[in-house]
Each structure stands twice: as structure tokens, then as C-alpha cells.
Design a protein around this motif. Structure first.
Motif, PDB file in Angstrom:
ATOM      1  N   THR A   8       3.211  -0.843  -3.505  1.00  0.00           N
ATOM      2  CA  THR A   8       2.471   0.188  -4.228  1.00  0.00           C
ATOM      3  C   THR A   8       1.897   1.188  -3.231  1.00  0.00           C
ATOM      4  O   THR A   8       1.974   0.986  -2.012  1.00  0.00           O
ATOM      5  CB  THR A   8       1.311  -0.440  -5.013  1.00  0.00           C
ATOM      6  OG1 THR A   8       0.383  -1.011  -4.051  1.00  0.00           O
ATOM      7  CG2 THR A   8       1.794  -1.519  -5.977  1.00  0.00           C
ATOM      8  N   LYS A   9       1.274   2.232  -3.754  1.00  0.00           N
ATOM      9  CA  LYS A   9       0.581   3.196  -2.909  1.00  0.00           C
ATOM     10  C   LYS A   9      -0.479   2.491  -2.067  1.00  0.00           C
ATOM     11  O   LYS A   9      -0.637   2.777  -0.882  1.00  0.00           O
ATOM     12  CB  LYS A   9      -0.067   4.283  -3.770  1.00  0.00           C
ATOM     13  CG  LYS A   9      -0.910   5.254  -2.972  1.00  0.00           C
ATOM     14  CD  LYS A   9      -1.887   5.997  -3.861  1.00  0.00           C
ATOM     15  CE  LYS A   9      -2.841   6.855  -3.104  1.00  0.00           C
ATOM     16  NZ  LYS A   9      -3.619   6.230  -2.074  1.00  0.00           N
ATOM     17  N   THR A  10      -1.181   1.549  -2.663  1.00  0.00           N
ATOM     18  CA  THR A  10      -2.205   0.797  -1.938  1.00  0.00           C
ATOM     19  C   THR A  10      -1.581   0.028  -0.774  1.00  0.00           C
ATOM     20  O   THR A  10      -2.143  -0.013   0.326  1.00  0.00           O
ATOM     21  CB  THR A  10      -2.942  -0.167  -2.890  1.00  0.00           C
ATOM     22  OG1 THR A  10      -3.519   0.595  -3.949  1.00  0.00           O
ATOM     23  CG2 THR A  10      -4.024  -0.946  -2.171  1.00  0.00           C
ATOM     24  N   ASP A  11      -0.416  -0.577  -1.015  1.00  0.00           N
ATOM     25  CA  ASP A  11       0.286  -1.273   0.069  1.00  0.00           C
ATOM     26  C   ASP A  11       0.687  -0.295   1.167  1.00  0.00           C
ATOM     27  O   ASP A  11       0.551  -0.594   2.359  1.00  0.00           O
ATOM     28  CB  ASP A  11       1.547  -1.968  -0.459  1.00  0.00           C
ATOM     29  CG  ASP A  11       1.244  -3.114  -1.399  1.00  0.00           C
ATOM     30  OD1 ASP A  11       0.262  -3.842  -1.167  1.00  0.00           O
ATOM     31  OD2 ASP A  11       2.000  -3.279  -2.383  1.00  0.00           O
ATOM     32  N   TYR A  12       1.186   0.873   0.766  1.00  0.00           N
ATOM     33  CA  TYR A  12       1.586   1.870   1.766  1.00  0.00           C
ATOM     34  C   TYR A  12       0.392   2.272   2.621  1.00  0.00           C
ATOM     35  O   TYR A  12       0.483   2.348   3.837  1.00  0.00           O
ATOM     36  CB  TYR A  12       2.212   3.104   1.090  1.00  0.00           C
ATOM     37  CG  TYR A  12       2.876   4.011   2.097  1.00  0.00           C
ATOM     38  CD1 TYR A  12       4.183   3.782   2.507  1.00  0.00           C
ATOM     39  CD2 TYR A  12       2.179   5.073   2.674  1.00  0.00           C
ATOM     40  CE1 TYR A  12       4.780   4.595   3.451  1.00  0.00           C
ATOM     41  CE2 TYR A  12       2.769   5.892   3.614  1.00  0.00           C
ATOM     42  CZ  TYR A  12       4.075   5.651   4.005  1.00  0.00           C
ATOM     43  OH  TYR A  12       4.661   6.443   4.952  1.00  0.00           O
ATOM     44  N   TYR A  24       2.384  11.919  -4.663  1.00  0.00           N
ATOM     45  CA  TYR A  24       2.470  10.474  -4.881  1.00  0.00           C
ATOM     46  C   TYR A  24       3.611  10.085  -5.816  1.00  0.00           C
ATOM     47  O   TYR A  24       4.082   8.948  -5.778  1.00  0.00           O
ATOM     48  CB  TYR A  24       1.133   9.911  -5.364  1.00  0.00           C
ATOM     49  CG  TYR A  24       0.158   9.786  -4.219  1.00  0.00           C
ATOM     50  CD1 TYR A  24       0.414   8.908  -3.170  1.00  0.00           C
ATOM     51  CD2 TYR A  24      -0.984  10.560  -4.166  1.00  0.00           C
ATOM     52  CE1 TYR A  24      -0.447   8.806  -2.107  1.00  0.00           C
ATOM     53  CE2 TYR A  24      -1.865  10.453  -3.095  1.00  0.00           C
ATOM     54  CZ  TYR A  24      -1.590   9.582  -2.070  1.00  0.00           C
ATOM     55  OH  TYR A  24      -2.445   9.478  -1.006  1.00  0.00           O
ATOM     56  N   SER A  28       6.220   7.003  -5.040  1.00  0.00           N
ATOM     57  CA  SER A  28       6.669   5.993  -6.011  1.00  0.00           C
ATOM     58  C   SER A  28       8.185   5.890  -6.037  1.00  0.00           C
ATOM     59  O   SER A  28       8.745   4.792  -6.076  1.00  0.00           O
ATOM     60  CB  SER A  28       6.157   6.338  -7.401  1.00  0.00           C
ATOM     61  OG  SER A  28       4.764   6.225  -7.440  1.00  0.00           O
ATOM     62  N   LEU A  31       9.323   4.193  -2.772  1.00  0.00           N
ATOM     63  CA  LEU A  31       9.059   2.748  -2.797  1.00  0.00           C
ATOM     64  C   LEU A  31      10.084   2.028  -3.663  1.00  0.00           C
ATOM     65  O   LEU A  31      10.536   0.932  -3.329  1.00  0.00           O
ATOM     66  CB  LEU A  31       7.635   2.476  -3.300  1.00  0.00           C
ATOM     67  CG  LEU A  31       6.506   2.887  -2.355  1.00  0.00           C
ATOM     68  CD1 LEU A  31       5.163   2.809  -3.058  1.00  0.00           C
ATOM     69  CD2 LEU A  31       6.516   2.052  -1.080  1.00  0.00           C
ATOM     70  N   ARG A  32      10.491   2.651  -4.745  1.00  0.00           N
ATOM     71  CA  ARG A  32      11.524   2.066  -5.605  1.00  0.00           C
ATOM     72  C   ARG A  32      12.854   2.007  -4.854  1.00  0.00           C
ATOM     73  O   ARG A  32      13.543   0.997  -4.867  1.00  0.00           O
ATOM     74  CB  ARG A  32      11.671   2.884  -6.889  1.00  0.00           C
ATOM     75  CG  ARG A  32      12.672   2.283  -7.857  1.00  0.00           C
ATOM     76  CD  ARG A  32      12.798   3.137  -9.124  1.00  0.00           C
ATOM     77  NE  ARG A  32      13.649   2.505 -10.093  1.00  0.00           N
ATOM     78  CZ  ARG A  32      14.979   2.520 -10.048  1.00  0.00           C
ATOM     79  NH1 ARG A  32      15.603   3.125  -9.077  1.00  0.00           N
ATOM     80  NH2 ARG A  32      15.688   1.915 -10.982  1.00  0.00           N
ATOM     81  N   SER A  35      12.765  -0.618  -2.272  1.00  0.00           N
ATOM     82  CA  SER A  35      12.850  -1.937  -2.905  1.00  0.00           C
ATOM     83  C   SER A  35      14.291  -2.314  -3.212  1.00  0.00           C
ATOM     84  O   SER A  35      14.662  -3.491  -3.127  1.00  0.00           O
ATOM     85  CB  SER A  35      12.009  -1.956  -4.189  1.00  0.00           C
ATOM     86  OG  SER A  35      10.638  -1.820  -3.878  1.00  0.00           O
ATOM     87  N   ALA A  65       6.372  -6.447   0.598  1.00  0.00           N
ATOM     88  CA  ALA A  65       5.612  -5.201   0.491  1.00  0.00           C
ATOM     89  C   ALA A  65       5.578  -4.477   1.839  1.00  0.00           C
ATOM     90  O   ALA A  65       5.810  -3.261   1.911  1.00  0.00           O
ATOM     91  CB  ALA A  65       4.190  -5.487   0.008  1.00  0.00           C
ATOM     92  N   CYS A  69       7.333  -0.816   2.682  1.00  0.00           N
ATOM     93  CA  CYS A  69       6.564   0.300   3.233  1.00  0.00           C
ATOM     94  C   CYS A  69       7.128   0.768   4.568  1.00  0.00           C
ATOM     95  O   CYS A  69       7.156   1.976   4.851  1.00  0.00           O
ATOM     96  CB  CYS A  69       5.098  -0.084   3.369  1.00  0.00           C
ATOM     97  SG  CYS A  69       4.291  -0.360   1.772  1.00  0.00           S
TER      98      CYS A  69
END
Length: 139
Positions: A8-12, A24, A28, A31-32, A35, A65, A69
Motif C-alpha cells: 500500500t501507500k503506507t508500505d511504500y 497517488y 496504486s 504497486l499493482r 505485485s 510488501a 515497494c
């Protein structure tokens, strides 16, 4: 089943060396896409998952995660989220050659090619956790 997204953004914000400075919505999407790379690389890894296919072990969740990132960060640094430059090899205009020579590119190991596309940090994270295919980790 929809594509699993491992960060997630928090993980990044937690794992990346540099803060995300763009939209943002783009983060997203990256990150997808990262993944998808993670799933491709860890396809043969064995770990417990929930009904949605996410790891149940907190350490495995954190590794995925962090690696996700790291891939996004590599793409930001190289400005090559599609891997086009990583796969292209040398560009030659007249007598000037930019990048690697095609013969040098042909001799890269599977791991070196992977590191060009997603970055050595992500490969190292997955390798150290035993989640990456052994054919890539040891070449």
C-alpha cells in the motif's frame, strides 16, 4: 479472482528510500504492476495463504510488501516501469553506442536480466526470504 496487491501507500512510505512525489493513483497502479511481478517470481514458493491467496504469516506478508515497494522504487529511479529500456540493450546512432552492447546483453544471466527489470534490491529481498525461484536466485 482479482489481482492481489501486496503493498500500500503506507508500505511504500515505510520501505522506500525516497518519498513518492507523484499522483497517488499512479502509485496504486505501480504497486499493482509490481505485485504481478512478485506473483510471477514467487509462484513456486511454498507458504500458507488465506482464502484470497494472501500469505497468513506476518513475516511473509512483510517481505512481499517490501519487495513490491522495492520494484516500484526501482522503476521510479530508472523511469522504466515497463522494462522497455532493460530489454532494449544498446542504442546505436552512427558510431555512437549508448547502453550495453547487444553481445554483452545476450550474455547476462537470468538473475542479471531480472535485476535490470525490477532491481537488485527486490531480487535480494525475495531470495533472502526463500521466496524466489531457485533458477533465478542462483544464476
Amino acid at each position: 479472482m482479482p489481482q492481489r496487491v501486496y503493498a500500500t501507500k503506507t508500505d511504500y512510505d515505510k520501505y522506500a528510500e525516497e518519498a513518492w512525489t507523484e499522483d497517488y493513483a499512479l502509485l496504486s497502479k505501480r504497486l499493482r504492476s509490481a505485485s504481478i511481478e512478485i506473483e510471477k517470481l514467487s509462484r513456486s514458493a511454498i507458504y500458507d495463504v488465506d482464502d484470497d491467496g494472501y500469505p497468513t504469516d506476518a513475516d511473509t506478508t512483510e517481505v512481499l510488501a517490501e519487495a513490491t515497494c522495492a520494484i516500484v522504487e526501482h522503476w521510479q529511479l530508472t523511469d522504466d516501469p515497463y522494462g522497455v529500456d532493460a530489454a532494449a540493450g544498446a542504442v546505436k546512432i552512427g558510431s555512437v553506442s549508448l547502453g550495453t552492447t547487444s553481445s554483452a546483453s545476450d550474455t547476462l544471466s537470468a538473475r542479471e536480466k531480472l535485476e535490470r527489470r525490477i532491481g537488485s534490491r527486490a531480487v535480494d529481498i525475495l531470495t533472502n526470504a526463500g521466496l524466489i525461484g531457485s533458477a533465478v536466485a542462483h544464476t
